[in-house]
Scaffold this motif. Structure first.
Motif, mmCIF file in Angstrom:
data_model
loop_
_atom_site.group_PDB
_atom_site.id
_atom_site.type_symbol
_atom_site.label_atom_id
_atom_site.label_comp_id
_atom_site.label_asym_id
_atom_site.label_seq_id
_atom_site.Cartn_x
_atom_site.Cartn_y
_atom_site.Cartn_z
ATOM 1 N N TYR A 277 6.246 7.091 -2.601
ATOM 2 C CA TYR A 277 5.542 7.108 -3.881
ATOM 3 C C TYR A 277 6.123 6.059 -4.831
ATOM 4 O O TYR A 277 5.386 5.376 -5.559
ATOM 5 C CB TYR A 277 5.622 8.500 -4.503
ATOM 6 N N LEU A 278 7.436 5.915 -4.808
ATOM 7 C CA LEU A 278 8.080 4.937 -5.672
ATOM 8 C C LEU A 278 7.790 3.520 -5.218
ATOM 9 O O LEU A 278 7.755 2.589 -6.041
ATOM 10 C CB LEU A 278 9.588 5.201 -5.731
ATOM 11 N N GLN A 279 7.562 3.339 -3.920
ATOM 12 C CA GLN A 279 7.180 2.021 -3.446
ATOM 13 C C GLN A 279 5.806 1.634 -3.988
ATOM 14 O O GLN A 279 5.554 0.465 -4.318
ATOM 15 C CB GLN A 279 7.170 1.978 -1.918
ATOM 16 N N GLN A 280 4.916 2.633 -4.105
ATOM 17 C CA GLN A 280 3.613 2.372 -4.721
ATOM 18 C C GLN A 280 3.779 1.913 -6.169
ATOM 19 O O GLN A 280 3.038 1.046 -6.654
ATOM 20 C CB GLN A 280 2.742 3.626 -4.675
ATOM 21 N N VAL A 281 4.749 2.510 -6.854
ATOM 22 C CA VAL A 281 5.031 2.109 -8.232
ATOM 23 C C VAL A 281 5.454 0.648 -8.278
ATOM 24 O O VAL A 281 4.955 -0.150 -9.086
ATOM 25 C CB VAL A 281 6.124 3.022 -8.835
ATOM 26 N N LEU A 282 6.391 0.270 -7.391
ATOM 27 C CA LEU A 282 6.882 -1.103 -7.377
ATOM 28 C C LEU A 282 5.776 -2.094 -7.013
ATOM 29 O O LEU A 282 5.756 -3.226 -7.510
ATOM 30 C CB LEU A 282 8.039 -1.218 -6.384
ATOM 31 N N ASP A 283 4.847 -1.668 -6.157
ATOM 32 C CA ASP A 283 3.774 -2.556 -5.719
ATOM 33 C C ASP A 283 2.619 -2.636 -6.723
ATOM 34 O O ASP A 283 1.705 -3.454 -6.548
ATOM 35 C CB ASP A 283 3.217 -2.069 -4.372
ATOM 36 N N SER A 284 2.658 -1.794 -7.755
ATOM 37 C CA SER A 284 1.515 -1.708 -8.677
ATOM 38 C C SER A 284 1.414 -2.885 -9.643
ATOM 39 O O SER A 284 0.351 -3.167 -10.189
ATOM 40 C CB SER A 284 1.606 -0.416 -9.503
ATOM 41 N N GLY A 285 2.523 -3.571 -9.890
ATOM 42 C CA GLY A 285 2.528 -4.649 -10.871
ATOM 43 C C GLY A 285 2.668 -4.162 -12.306
ATOM 44 O O GLY A 285 2.566 -4.954 -13.246
#
Length: 469
Positions: A277-285
């Motif tokens: 889930y935190l990787q999605q945060v980092l990938d969100s821009g």
């Protein structure tokens, strides 16, 4: 908007409950944020959970799936007073107190219980509202909606409860509302923060002393946009509380011109590995991460956020919660600002002074985050019973509660007539330290009066019109 002093790596901005929870449940000065053009959908708040919850004073055993039968809490008697008994004789009022002493929000249950006990004591000693004797029966639902419904029925049918108070979880409270309405008895919601309780799930039998967490979003939404610009991304627990919180923030931030870089990220409440889930945060821009969380998982969530370098990549906005959580998990947040529901050092009035003194004497520590909600619920109940002559029937209590104004530890409360929302003071604070032995962690930046953070009415239209009368 005045400029805030911010921590270089972490800006903590509460969207409480809570928390709420909540439930639950998370410089310089700021002014209240402008209300959005459309009413926020629901709940913002974030209240982290400490490692260990304080021991409850008088509660029943936890009741998970096959649960042992809960026992009654010792009777609380309000002794002397000036109320002339009405249709119900003094001594016949039973309160069913619904709490969480064993579930994911167990840190908050004892705060509710202690606050309610202190409120009854204050009503007897200081307000002369003691002609109504109150028997309190406490049940632990572990914040499970099915258990809460089962226990609410037991409290009414087996224990003879005339009034229900609680519970900690918004999801459990929303479920219990229907039981109270079916049985035509009053429910005073505390400390659950979902605005749905007095919004789309409104029924005339439900009141509250907890704030709705839309109040938090209205206070902080514009500040988030003006101070940090965005774009934004959100993570929240995947149940009613988290979904409502995310919806409210999205609405308020959007109404103030902010943009979101990605869809909201919902995480199962019992998650221990937050990496995907935190990787999605980092990938969100995104440049600003809004975190709503309550109960278990807060500490590992933030530990993993630091390990993945999220604090180096973006501003993190979350909530300022209870004392144990601040001591355990906020060492890196010194200098951050946020909304706080209640801290014993913030209100300056004689009622709070009494509560602090008595709570320290009784429990050897000061009152905490949701103690004030339980305290206010007891004061509200006794003020209502004063008006009804100790008649706890919904037929008499509903008109007694609608439009009621009273003072409690936080200050002045106004129960709106139409939707039963409890307007009350809110606090913008700065976290100064997490090591003070007396939990003097916070510095008050600004106190907001009850009317300053009044949320839009989300009840049926005919009910909302009653607020204008």
């Amino acid at each position: 908007m005045k400029t805030w002093t911010t921590n270089l790596r972490w800006s903590s901005i509460s969207v409480l409950i809570i928390m709420a929870l909540f439930l639950a449940a998370c410089g310089g000065a700021a002014t209240p944020a402008a209300a959005p053009t459309e009413p926020p959908a629901a709940v913002p708040t974030a209240a982290p959970e400490p490692t260990k919850a304080p021991e409850p004073t008088a509660t029943t055993a936890p009741e998970p799936t096959p649960a042992p039968e809960a026992t009654a809490e010792p009777t609380t008697e309000a002794m002397s007073g000036e109320i002339a008994p009405g249709e119900i004789a003094a001594g016949e009022i039973t309160v069913g107190l619904m709490t969480d002493d064993s579930g994911s929000l167990a840190v908050y249950g004892p705060l509710l219980e202690r606050g309610f006990a202190m409120g009854l004591k204050y009503a007897d000693e200081k307000l002369g509202l003691g002609a109504c004797k109150i028997d309190v029966v406490t049940k632990d639902n572990a914040s499970d909606p099915d258990t809460a419904v089962k226990q609410a029925r037991e409290l009414i049918e087996s224990e003879g409860a005339d009034v229900l108070v609680g519970t900690v979880s918004s999801g459990a409270t929303l479920a219990v509302q229907n039981v109270a309405a079916e049985n035509k008895i009053v429910l005073i919601a505390a400390p659950a923060a979902s605005p749905d309780i007095t919004g789309k799930n409104f029924n005339e039998y439900t009141f509250r002393t907890s704030r709705t967490s839309v109040m938090d979003a209205l206070t902080m939404g514009a500040a988030l946009v003006q101070q940090y610009k965005g774009p934004f991304v959100q993570i929240a627990p995947d149940y009613a509380f988290g979904q409502g919180s995310a919806a409210a923030f999205r609405s308020v931030v959007g109404a103030n011109g902010g943009e979101f870089a990605a869809d909201d990220i919902f995480i199962p409440q019992e998650t221990s590995d937050f990496t995907p889930y935190l990787q999605q945060v980092l990938d969100s821009g995104a440049k600003v991460l809004i975190v709503t969380w309550a109960g278990a998982g807060f500490v590992p969530l933030f530990q993993q956020m630091q390990e993945l370098g999220i604090f180096d990549e973006m501003t993190v906005a979350t909530g300022i919660g209870d004392n144990q959580t601040l001591a355990k998990g906020y060492a890196d947040a010194i200098g951050s600002v946020g909304v706080n529901v209640y801290h014993y050092t913030l209100p300056h009035n004689s009622i709070n002074d009494w509560l602090v003194e008595q709570h320290k004497a009784e429990y050897n520590e000061p009152p905490d985050l949701f103690t004030a909600d339980g305290f206010a619920a007891a004061i509200m109940l006794m003020e209502g019973l004063k008006k009804t002559g100790c008649d706890a029937s919904a037929q008499k209590l509903i008109p007694a509660f609608e439009g009621l104004e009273f003072d409690a530890a936080k200050g002045h409360y106004i129960i709106r007539k139409g939707d039963h929302v409890a307007l009350q003071p809110m606090y913008l604070v700065r976290l100064d330290n997490v090591t003070d032995p007396d939990y003097k962690f916070l510095k008050l930046i600004q106190e907001f009066g009850p009317e300053e953070v009044a949320p839009p009415c989300a009840a049926p239209e005919d009910r909302c019109k009653m607020n204008e009368q």
